[in-house]
Design a protein around this motif. Sequence first.
Motif, PDB file in Angstrom:
ATOM      1  N   LEU A 126       3.918   9.935  -7.416  1.00 40.96           N
ATOM      2  CA  LEU A 126       4.908  10.212  -8.451  1.00 40.96           C
ATOM      3  C   LEU A 126       4.242  10.417  -9.799  1.00 40.96           C
ATOM      4  CD1 LEU A 126       7.852  10.433  -9.316  1.00 40.96           C
ATOM      5  CD2 LEU A 126       7.891   7.945  -9.581  1.00 40.96           C
ATOM      6  N   ALA A 127       3.240   9.600 -10.132  1.00 40.40           N
ATOM      7  CA  ALA A 127       2.539   9.735 -11.409  1.00 40.40           C
ATOM      8  C   ALA A 127       1.818  11.078 -11.496  1.00 40.40           C
ATOM      9  CB  ALA A 127       1.554   8.583 -11.588  1.00 40.40           C
ATOM     10  N   ALA A 137       0.836  -1.212   0.000  1.00 42.93           N
ATOM     11  CA  ALA A 137       0.000   0.000   0.000  1.00 42.93           C
ATOM     12  C   ALA A 137       0.863   1.251   0.000  1.00 42.93           C
ATOM     13  CB  ALA A 137      -0.935  -0.024   1.207  1.00 42.93           C
ATOM     14  N   LEU A 138       1.967   1.239   0.773  1.00 44.58           N
ATOM     15  CA  LEU A 138       2.867   2.394   0.794  1.00 44.58           C
ATOM     16  C   LEU A 138       3.516   2.613  -0.563  1.00 44.58           C
ATOM     17  CD1 LEU A 138       4.303   4.628   2.347  1.00 44.58           C
ATOM     18  CD2 LEU A 138       6.020   2.929   3.063  1.00 44.58           C
ATOM     19  N   LEU A 139       3.970   1.537  -1.195  1.00 38.35           N
ATOM     20  CA  LEU A 139       4.571   1.674  -2.526  1.00 38.35           C
ATOM     21  C   LEU A 139       3.547   2.161  -3.551  1.00 38.35           C
ATOM     22  CD1 LEU A 139       6.803  -1.536  -2.687  1.00 38.35           C
ATOM     23  CD2 LEU A 139       7.534   0.826  -2.325  1.00 38.35           C
ATOM     24  N   ALA A 140       2.310   1.666  -3.454  1.00 36.68           N
ATOM     25  CA  ALA A 140       1.265   2.119  -4.380  1.00 36.68           C
ATOM     26  C   ALA A 140       0.986   3.601  -4.202  1.00 36.68           C
ATOM     27  CB  ALA A 140      -0.007   1.297  -4.167  1.00 36.68           C
ATOM     28  N   ALA A 141       0.925   4.062  -2.944  1.00 31.16           N
ATOM     29  CA  ALA A 141       0.688   5.486  -2.690  1.00 31.16           C
ATOM     30  C   ALA A 141       1.818   6.344  -3.241  1.00 31.16           C
ATOM     31  CB  ALA A 141       0.523   5.717  -1.187  1.00 31.16           C
ATOM     32  N   LEU A 142       3.061   5.872  -3.038  1.00 27.77           N
ATOM     33  CA  LEU A 142       4.199   6.606  -3.598  1.00 27.77           C
ATOM     34  C   LEU A 142       4.162   6.627  -5.124  1.00 27.77           C
ATOM     35  CD1 LEU A 142       7.100   5.385  -1.260  1.00 27.77           C
ATOM     36  CD2 LEU A 142       5.942   7.593  -1.229  1.00 27.77           C
ATOM     37  N   GLY A 143       3.753   5.508  -5.742  1.00 22.55           N
ATOM     38  CA  GLY A 143       3.664   5.460  -7.198  1.00 22.55           C
ATOM     39  C   GLY A 143       2.610   6.409  -7.733  1.00 22.55           C
ATOM     40  N   VAL A 144       1.435   6.448  -7.070  1.00 28.02           N
ATOM     41  CA  VAL A 144       0.371   7.369  -7.495  1.00 28.02           C
ATOM     42  C   VAL A 144       0.830   8.814  -7.341  1.00 28.02           C
ATOM     43  CG1 VAL A 144      -1.953   8.178  -6.973  1.00 28.02           C
ATOM     44  CG2 VAL A 144      -1.465   5.726  -7.033  1.00 28.02           C
ATOM     45  N   VAL A 186       1.387  16.548 -13.628  1.00 29.42           N
ATOM     46  CA  VAL A 186       1.274  17.998 -13.426  1.00 29.42           C
ATOM     47  C   VAL A 186       2.450  18.729 -14.070  1.00 29.42           C
ATOM     48  CG1 VAL A 186       1.289  19.816 -11.681  1.00 29.42           C
ATOM     49  CG2 VAL A 186      -0.101  17.771 -11.332  1.00 29.42           C
ATOM     50  N   ALA A 187       3.659  18.176 -13.927  1.00 32.99           N
ATOM     51  CA  ALA A 187       4.831  18.812 -14.516  1.00 32.99           C
ATOM     52  C   ALA A 187       4.739  18.853 -16.033  1.00 32.99           C
ATOM     53  CB  ALA A 187       6.099  18.075 -14.077  1.00 32.99           C
ATOM     54  N   LEU A 188       4.292  17.740 -16.644  1.00 33.75           N
ATOM     55  CA  LEU A 188       4.150  17.711 -18.100  1.00 33.75           C
ATOM     56  C   LEU A 188       3.059  18.664 -18.564  1.00 33.75           C
ATOM     57  CD1 LEU A 188       4.507  13.874 -18.834  1.00 33.75           C
ATOM     58  CD2 LEU A 188       6.202  15.671 -19.196  1.00 33.75           C
ATOM     59  N   THR A 189       1.969  18.768 -17.800  1.00 34.51           N
ATOM     60  CA  THR A 189       0.887  19.686 -18.162  1.00 34.51           C
ATOM     61  C   THR A 189       1.351  21.136 -18.117  1.00 34.51           C
ATOM     62  OG1 THR A 189      -0.743  18.125 -17.288  1.00 34.51           O
ATOM     63  CG2 THR A 189      -1.456  20.403 -17.613  1.00 34.51           C
ATOM     64  N   VAL A 190       2.063  21.473 -17.042  1.00 37.08           N
ATOM     65  CA  VAL A 190       2.586  22.839 -16.928  1.00 37.08           C
ATOM     66  C   VAL A 190       3.583  23.134 -18.042  1.00 37.08           C
ATOM     67  CG1 VAL A 190       3.960  24.369 -15.468  1.00 37.08           C
ATOM     68  CG2 VAL A 190       2.199  22.929 -14.451  1.00 37.08           C
ATOM     69  N   ARG A 191       4.407  22.148 -18.373  1.00 36.63           N
ATOM     70  CA  ARG A 191       5.376  22.338 -19.450  1.00 36.63           C
ATOM     71  C   ARG A 191       4.679  22.529 -20.788  1.00 36.63           C
ATOM     72  NH1 ARG A 191      10.273  18.121 -21.036  1.00 36.63           N
ATOM     73  NH2 ARG A 191      11.143  19.357 -22.753  1.00 36.63           N
ATOM     74  N   GLY A 192       3.624  21.749 -21.046  1.00 40.12           N
ATOM     75  CA  GLY A 192       2.883  21.902 -22.296  1.00 40.12           C
ATOM     76  C   GLY A 192       2.193  23.245 -22.391  1.00 40.12           C
ATOM     77  N   ILE A 193       1.592  23.683 -21.289  1.00 42.17           N
ATOM     78  CA  ILE A 193       0.922  24.989 -21.293  1.00 42.17           C
ATOM     79  C   ILE A 193       1.938  26.112 -21.513  1.00 42.17           C
ATOM     80  CG2 ILE A 193      -0.371  26.607 -19.859  1.00 42.17           C
ATOM     81  CD1 ILE A 193      -1.723  24.223 -18.554  1.00 42.17           C
ATOM     82  N   THR A 194       3.090  25.996 -20.871  1.00 49.08           N
ATOM     83  CA  THR A 194       4.127  27.014 -21.049  1.00 49.08           C
ATOM     84  C   THR A 194       4.629  27.049 -22.487  1.00 49.08           C
ATOM     85  OG1 THR A 194       4.809  26.695 -18.744  1.00 49.08           O
ATOM     86  CG2 THR A 194       6.355  27.814 -20.206  1.00 49.08           C
ATOM     87  N   ARG A 195       4.816  25.865 -23.067  1.00 52.39           N
ATOM     88  CA  ARG A 195       5.282  25.812 -24.454  1.00 52.39           C
ATOM     89  C   ARG A 195       4.237  26.404 -25.396  1.00 52.39           C
ATOM     90  NH1 ARG A 195       7.289  20.110 -26.547  1.00 52.39           N
ATOM     91  NH2 ARG A 195       8.822  20.575 -24.924  1.00 52.39           N
TER      92      ARG A 195
END
Length: 247
Positions: free
Chosen positions: A38-39, A29-36, A44-53
């Motif tokens: 991270l995903a 459960a801890l690993l799953a929470a960390l994976g979610v 969010v980082a890719l979305t912000v990067r796309g909007i900025t581009r």
Amino acid sequence: MAPPPPESWSRYARRPTPPLRKRRERGFALLAALGVTLALTVTVALTVRGITREANIQGDLRRQKEAFFAAEAGLAEGREAMRLLLGDSETYNTALAQLGSPVSEPGLGSASQPWYEVLPSGSSDGWNTYSLTPEVMTPGELSNAKGEAYADYPKQSNVRYRVFVHDDADDADFTTDSNRQVWLVAVGEVVGSSGRPTRSVVQALITNDNALQLTGPGCVNRGCGPNNTFNNTLDRQAPSTQTVRFF
């Protein structure tokens, strides 16, 4: 020594160890929470990067249009300046001589193919600015057709232009004009907030119409002679020998 009373035995009781299966479930459960987490962070980082581009692309397109319009306006201003410098001359040699020394900046002509500054700005960088001054503009310029004042007025302080002229390839000599044609080159530039400029270059081949023209009265322009008849060497058909009588 007497043993402790029964009511105190709970203090010495050992806690039961959870089964191995439950400990594995908690770790998964801890690993799953960390994976979610991270995903979601990557998304969010890719979305912000796309909007900025996308915002940068839209900003570049807007600055490209502004630079093109600045270059077009500079081209029109330079064409009028060349017309005034031309005067009654049949070639552009006199006009080019009035522009002073050729431009010595890299990429703008050479000693054998000189370029001249048509609209010298007098500034150290050579650029002319299209900046507006709302403080001295009329109320009609600061409002729409209904008389409503604009909340904000762009001053265009980051828009500038330069205009150059050089001889065309009519012959091997690029220092003189012999066919009454020269190239006019206008450069428009918009400087963004990051300092990166966006430029647009337009050019036009302008022609001098001050060439000598021969005109005459009557039918001279259509090929007849000085006596306003077609009985001459310019006549396209042989003269008629038929006798015409008038009554």
